[in-house]
Design an enzyme around this catalytic site. Sequence first.
Site, mmCIF file in Angstrom:
data_model
loop_
_atom_site.group_PDB
_atom_site.id
_atom_site.type_symbol
_atom_site.label_atom_id
_atom_site.label_comp_id
_atom_site.label_asym_id
_atom_site.label_seq_id
_atom_site.Cartn_x
_atom_site.Cartn_y
_atom_site.Cartn_z
ATOM 1 N N ASN A 36 0.829 -1.195 0.000
ATOM 2 C CA ASN A 36 0.000 0.000 0.000
ATOM 3 C C ASN A 36 0.867 1.251 0.000
ATOM 4 O OD1 ASN A 36 0.589 -0.816 2.735
ATOM 5 N ND2 ASN A 36 -1.072 0.450 3.517
ATOM 6 N N GLU A 70 0.314 5.332 0.717
ATOM 7 C CA GLU A 70 -0.562 6.417 1.160
ATOM 8 C C GLU A 70 -0.137 7.751 0.562
ATOM 9 O OE1 GLU A 70 -1.904 4.668 5.490
ATOM 10 O OE2 GLU A 70 -0.489 6.328 5.447
ATOM 11 N N CYS A 93 -4.172 0.763 -2.383
ATOM 12 C CA CYS A 93 -4.083 -0.481 -1.616
ATOM 13 C C CYS A 93 -2.995 -1.394 -2.185
ATOM 14 C CB CYS A 93 -5.416 -1.213 -1.653
ATOM 15 S SG CYS A 93 -6.768 -0.361 -0.818
ATOM 16 N N CYS A 103 -10.992 -3.473 -3.587
ATOM 17 C CA CYS A 103 -9.988 -4.435 -4.056
ATOM 18 C C CYS A 103 -10.614 -5.769 -4.406
ATOM 19 C CB CYS A 103 -8.881 -4.594 -3.021
ATOM 20 S SG CYS A 103 -7.759 -3.176 -3.030
ATOM 21 N N GLU A 146 -3.246 -4.527 -2.946
ATOM 22 C CA GLU A 146 -3.766 -5.347 -4.032
ATOM 23 C C GLU A 146 -3.763 -4.567 -5.347
ATOM 24 O OE1 GLU A 146 -6.050 -6.553 -0.251
ATOM 25 O OE2 GLU A 146 -5.215 -4.730 -1.112
ATOM 26 N N CYS A 163 -10.245 -4.966 0.908
ATOM 27 C CA CYS A 163 -11.387 -4.054 1.037
ATOM 28 C C CYS A 163 -12.367 -4.310 -0.109
ATOM 29 C CB CYS A 163 -10.917 -2.605 1.051
ATOM 30 S SG CYS A 163 -10.333 -1.986 -0.551
#
Length: 133
Positions: free
Chosen positions: A45, A47, A56, A92, A58, A89
């Site tokens: 991930n 940010e 993310c 994803c 994924e 999530c």
Amino acid sequence: MISKNFDKLFVGAREVRLKAHVPYSKFKVGAAFLTEDNSIVVGCNVENAAYPQSQCAEASAIGSLISQGYKKIIEIVVIGSGDKLCSPCGGCRQRLREFSDLNVLIHMCNSSGHLKTSTLGNLLPDSFGPENL
């Protein structure tokens, strides 16, 4: 439901997780995919100060998958921070649906090991996929 490829996937996800750029949440996530030729593709991930622009693990791994010329995910490991399992999530799950079938195994882990395995179909019932178009 641990497969023969789990150990390689786990190591890949655990190692890339350490490279995550998470200055705000401090919650590192790593993902590893098994490809159709048994290669491992990873992502972490990333940010951003503008939170909606974060990515993310994924999604990062999917970008790597495509940029390396692969089209299909055969198996998945996701590792998050903390003691609890880390599941993909909702966004994803839909991204994974584009590149894997509903029977793909998703192993949800923490950095210490395996906690749960599910299929994409169980995590994303009645999904919308390429065949719906």
